[in-house]
Scaffold this active site. Structure first.
Site, short mmCIF file in Angstrom:
data_model
loop_
_atom_site.label_atom_id
_atom_site.label_comp_id
_atom_site.label_asym_id
_atom_site.label_seq_id
_atom_site.Cartn_x
_atom_site.Cartn_y
_atom_site.Cartn_z
N HIS A 91 0.84 -1.19 0.00
CA HIS A 91 0.00 0.00 0.00
C HIS A 91 0.88 1.23 0.00
O HIS A 91 2.06 1.17 0.30
CB HIS A 91 -0.89 0.00 1.24
N CYS A 92 0.28 2.36 -0.32
CA CYS A 92 0.96 3.64 -0.29
C CYS A 92 1.57 3.87 1.08
O CYS A 92 0.90 3.60 2.07
CB CYS A 92 -0.07 4.74 -0.60
N PRO A 93 2.80 4.34 1.26
CA PRO A 93 3.72 4.75 0.20
C PRO A 93 4.69 3.65 -0.22
O PRO A 93 5.57 3.90 -1.00
CB PRO A 93 4.49 5.89 0.88
#
Lengths: 73, 160
Positions: free
Chosen positions: A11-13
Protein backbone atom coordinates in the site's frame (compact mmCIF):
# COMPACT_ATOMS: atom_id res chain seq x y z
CA UNK A 1 18.88 -8.50 -17.82
CA UNK A 2 15.37 -8.38 -16.43
CA UNK A 3 14.30 -8.06 -12.79
CA UNK A 4 10.90 -8.55 -11.21
CA UNK A 5 9.03 -7.07 -8.27
CA UNK A 6 5.46 -7.71 -7.12
CA UNK A 7 3.88 -4.76 -5.29
CA UNK A 8 0.26 -5.92 -5.54
CA UNK A 9 0.24 -6.61 -1.79
CA UNK A 10 1.74 -3.23 -0.89
CA UNK A 11 0.00 0.00 0.00
CA UNK A 12 0.96 3.64 -0.29
CA UNK A 13 3.72 4.75 0.20
CA UNK A 14 5.53 1.39 0.10
CA UNK A 15 4.42 0.80 -3.51
CA UNK A 16 6.62 3.69 -4.65
CA UNK A 17 9.32 3.00 -2.07
CA UNK A 18 9.84 -0.61 -3.18
CA UNK A 19 9.97 0.35 -6.87
CA UNK A 20 12.40 3.20 -6.20
CA UNK A 21 14.71 0.95 -4.16
CA UNK A 22 14.49 -1.85 -6.73
CA UNK A 23 15.38 0.59 -9.51
CA UNK A 24 18.34 1.83 -7.49
CA UNK A 25 19.73 -1.72 -7.32
CA UNK A 26 19.66 -2.56 -11.03
CA UNK A 27 22.24 -1.44 -13.59
CA UNK A 28 21.80 1.00 -16.44
CA UNK A 29 20.13 -0.58 -19.50
CA UNK A 30 18.54 -3.29 -17.34
CA UNK A 31 14.80 -3.71 -17.01
CA UNK A 32 12.49 -3.99 -14.02
CA UNK A 33 9.09 -5.66 -14.38
CA UNK A 34 6.67 -4.35 -11.78
CA UNK A 35 3.44 -6.24 -11.08
CA UNK A 36 1.01 -3.73 -9.60
CA UNK A 37 -2.66 -3.00 -9.05
CA UNK A 38 -4.80 -0.61 -11.07
CA UNK A 39 -5.64 2.73 -9.50
CA UNK A 40 -2.98 4.77 -7.79
CA UNK A 41 -0.01 2.42 -8.35
CA UNK A 42 -0.78 2.12 -12.07
CA UNK A 43 -1.28 5.87 -12.43
CA UNK A 44 1.77 6.95 -10.49
CA UNK A 45 4.50 4.29 -10.64
CA UNK A 46 5.08 4.68 -14.43
CA UNK A 47 4.83 8.47 -14.18
CA UNK A 48 7.32 8.73 -11.34
CA UNK A 49 9.71 6.36 -13.17
CA UNK A 50 9.58 8.62 -16.25
CA UNK A 51 10.13 11.68 -14.08
CA UNK A 52 13.33 10.06 -12.87
CA UNK A 53 14.50 9.74 -16.44
CA UNK A 54 13.70 6.04 -16.90
CA UNK A 55 11.72 4.62 -19.82
CA UNK A 56 8.43 2.81 -19.43
CA UNK A 57 8.72 0.30 -22.25
CA UNK A 58 5.44 -1.52 -21.77
CA UNK A 59 2.25 -1.85 -19.75
CA UNK A 60 0.43 -5.16 -19.98
CA UNK A 61 -2.91 -6.10 -18.42
CA UNK A 62 -2.68 -9.31 -16.42
CA UNK A 63 -6.30 -9.68 -15.30
CA UNK A 64 -7.90 -9.26 -11.86
CA UNK A 65 -6.98 -5.57 -11.95
CA UNK A 66 -3.26 -6.36 -12.10
CA UNK A 67 -0.84 -4.85 -14.58
CA UNK A 68 2.77 -5.55 -15.48
CA UNK A 69 4.78 -2.38 -16.02
CA UNK A 70 8.21 -2.71 -17.62
CA UNK A 71 10.71 0.01 -16.73
CA UNK A 72 14.08 0.34 -18.43
CA UNK A 73 16.81 2.06 -16.43
CA UNK B 1 15.75 18.42 -15.59
CA UNK B 2 13.73 20.64 -13.25
CA UNK B 3 11.80 17.61 -11.94
CA UNK B 4 14.96 16.57 -10.11
CA UNK B 5 14.83 19.63 -7.91
CA UNK B 6 11.38 19.30 -6.40
CA UNK B 7 11.80 19.64 -2.66
CA UNK B 8 9.66 18.88 0.37
CA UNK B 9 10.47 20.09 3.88
CA UNK B 10 8.51 18.63 6.74
CA UNK B 11 8.53 20.10 10.24
CA UNK B 12 7.79 17.29 12.65
CA UNK B 13 6.80 19.20 15.79
CA UNK B 14 4.46 16.51 17.05
CA UNK B 15 5.56 13.41 18.92
CA UNK B 16 2.17 11.76 18.49
CA UNK B 17 2.36 8.29 16.96
CA UNK B 18 -0.27 8.90 14.26
CA UNK B 19 1.17 12.28 13.26
CA UNK B 20 4.71 10.89 13.07
CA UNK B 21 3.38 8.09 10.83
CA UNK B 22 1.85 10.80 8.62
CA UNK B 23 5.15 12.71 8.50
CA UNK B 24 7.11 9.59 7.49
CA UNK B 25 4.44 8.52 4.98
CA UNK B 26 4.68 11.86 3.19
CA UNK B 27 8.47 11.85 3.47
CA UNK B 28 8.97 8.36 2.02
CA UNK B 29 6.29 8.86 -0.65
CA UNK B 30 7.92 12.13 -1.71
CA UNK B 31 11.45 10.68 -1.69
CA UNK B 32 10.31 7.64 -3.69
CA UNK B 33 8.74 9.92 -6.30
CA UNK B 34 11.97 11.77 -6.85
CA UNK B 35 11.76 14.65 -4.40
CA UNK B 36 14.49 15.88 -2.13
CA UNK B 37 13.11 15.51 1.39
CA UNK B 38 14.15 16.97 4.73
CA UNK B 39 12.38 16.37 8.04
CA UNK B 40 13.14 18.94 10.70
CA UNK B 41 12.34 17.51 14.13
CA UNK B 42 11.57 19.88 16.94
CA UNK B 43 10.11 19.65 20.45
CA UNK B 44 7.97 16.52 20.84
CA UNK B 45 9.19 15.31 17.45
CA UNK B 46 12.68 14.82 18.90
CA UNK B 47 11.39 11.76 20.80
CA UNK B 48 11.35 9.89 17.48
CA UNK B 49 15.09 10.43 17.06
CA UNK B 50 16.26 9.34 20.50
CA UNK B 51 18.73 6.45 20.45
CA UNK B 52 17.03 4.96 23.50
CA UNK B 53 13.66 3.92 22.10
CA UNK B 54 12.06 3.39 25.51
CA UNK B 55 12.01 5.54 28.65
CA UNK B 56 15.44 6.79 29.70
CA UNK B 57 16.83 9.42 32.08
CA UNK B 58 18.32 11.64 29.36
CA UNK B 59 19.17 15.21 30.26
CA UNK B 60 21.55 17.63 31.90
CA UNK B 61 19.55 18.44 35.02
CA UNK B 62 16.88 16.86 37.19
CA UNK B 63 13.97 18.55 35.42
CA UNK B 64 15.04 17.59 31.91
CA UNK B 65 15.81 14.05 33.05
CA UNK B 66 12.32 13.64 34.50
CA UNK B 67 10.83 15.25 31.40
CA UNK B 68 12.66 12.94 29.01
CA UNK B 69 11.87 9.89 31.12
CA UNK B 70 8.15 10.69 31.06
CA UNK B 71 8.15 11.39 27.30
CA UNK B 72 10.20 8.33 26.46
CA UNK B 73 11.39 7.49 22.95
CA UNK B 74 10.04 6.04 19.72
CA UNK B 75 8.31 3.16 21.53
CA UNK B 76 6.36 5.51 23.80
CA UNK B 77 4.81 7.83 21.21
CA UNK B 78 1.15 8.28 22.20
CA UNK B 79 -1.80 8.20 19.83
CA UNK B 80 -3.19 11.74 19.50
CA UNK B 81 -6.66 10.49 20.39
CA UNK B 82 -7.86 7.42 22.32
CA UNK B 83 -4.37 6.65 23.59
CA UNK B 84 -5.59 4.48 26.51
CA UNK B 85 -2.34 4.86 28.43
CA UNK B 86 -0.20 3.73 25.53
CA UNK B 87 -2.16 0.62 24.58
CA UNK B 88 -3.54 2.12 21.36
CA UNK B 89 -0.28 2.68 19.46
CA UNK B 90 0.50 -1.02 19.93
CA UNK B 91 -3.00 -2.00 18.80
CA UNK B 92 -2.72 0.39 15.87
CA UNK B 93 0.62 -1.15 14.83
CA UNK B 94 -1.09 -4.55 14.89
CA UNK B 95 -3.93 -3.20 12.75
CA UNK B 96 -1.43 -1.71 10.29
CA UNK B 97 0.42 -5.02 10.04
CA UNK B 98 -2.91 -6.81 9.54
CA UNK B 99 -3.69 -4.53 6.57
CA UNK B 100 -0.14 -4.89 5.23
CA UNK B 101 0.44 -1.15 5.67
CA UNK B 102 3.98 -0.10 6.59
CA UNK B 103 4.54 0.29 10.35
CA UNK B 104 6.47 3.21 11.83
CA UNK B 105 9.79 1.31 12.11
CA UNK B 106 9.41 0.19 8.48
CA UNK B 107 8.70 3.75 7.35
CA UNK B 108 11.71 5.07 9.28
CA UNK B 109 13.91 2.39 7.69
CA UNK B 110 12.53 3.23 4.23
CA UNK B 111 13.19 6.94 4.82
CA UNK B 112 16.79 6.13 5.64
CA UNK B 113 17.17 3.88 2.55
CA UNK B 114 15.75 6.65 0.34
CA UNK B 115 18.13 9.25 1.72
CA UNK B 116 15.56 11.40 3.53
CA UNK B 117 17.53 14.03 5.45
CA UNK B 118 16.82 14.08 9.19
CA UNK B 119 17.61 17.33 11.00
CA UNK B 120 17.21 17.98 14.74
CA UNK B 121 16.31 21.39 16.15
CA UNK B 122 19.16 22.76 18.20
CA UNK B 123 17.02 25.05 20.34
CA UNK B 124 14.57 22.32 21.36
CA UNK B 125 17.48 19.98 22.13
CA UNK B 126 18.97 22.68 24.34
CA UNK B 127 15.68 23.23 26.22
CA UNK B 128 15.12 19.50 26.72
CA UNK B 129 18.77 18.83 27.63
CA UNK B 130 19.24 16.40 24.73
CA UNK B 131 22.75 15.95 23.29
CA UNK B 132 23.71 14.95 19.74
CA UNK B 133 24.92 11.66 21.23
CA UNK B 134 21.42 10.96 22.58
CA UNK B 135 20.08 10.93 19.01
CA UNK B 136 20.38 8.20 16.37
CA UNK B 137 23.31 8.32 13.94
CA UNK B 138 20.96 8.89 10.99
CA UNK B 139 20.48 12.50 12.15
CA UNK B 140 22.49 14.37 9.56
CA UNK B 141 22.47 17.80 11.11
CA UNK B 142 21.62 19.78 14.22
CA UNK B 143 20.38 23.16 13.07
CA UNK B 144 18.17 26.15 13.74
CA UNK B 145 15.26 27.84 12.05
CA UNK B 146 17.50 29.95 9.77
CA UNK B 147 19.09 26.83 8.28
CA UNK B 148 15.67 25.25 7.91
CA UNK B 149 14.27 28.28 6.09
CA UNK B 150 17.32 28.61 3.85
CA UNK B 151 17.13 24.96 2.84
CA UNK B 152 13.36 25.20 2.32
CA UNK B 153 13.39 28.31 0.15
CA UNK B 154 12.08 26.51 -2.95
CA UNK B 155 10.40 23.63 -1.13
CA UNK B 156 6.88 22.75 -0.08
CA UNK B 157 6.81 23.17 3.70
CA UNK B 158 4.56 20.86 5.68
CA UNK B 159 4.07 21.37 9.42
CA UNK B 160 2.98 18.39 11.47
Amino acid sequence: MSHFIDITGEHCPMTFVKVKLALAKIGGGEELDVLLKEGEPLQNVPRSAEEQGFTVSGIEEKGNGNYLVRIRK
Amino acid sequence: MSEEHKKVSIVCFSGDFDKVVAAFTIATGAAATNREVTIFFTFWGLNVLKKKQGRAWIGKNLLSRIFNFLMGGRNNLPLSRLNFMGASPKLMTGMMKGCNVATLPELIEAASALGVRLVACEMAMHVLGIDRDDLVDEVEDVAGVATFLNESEDAHIIFI
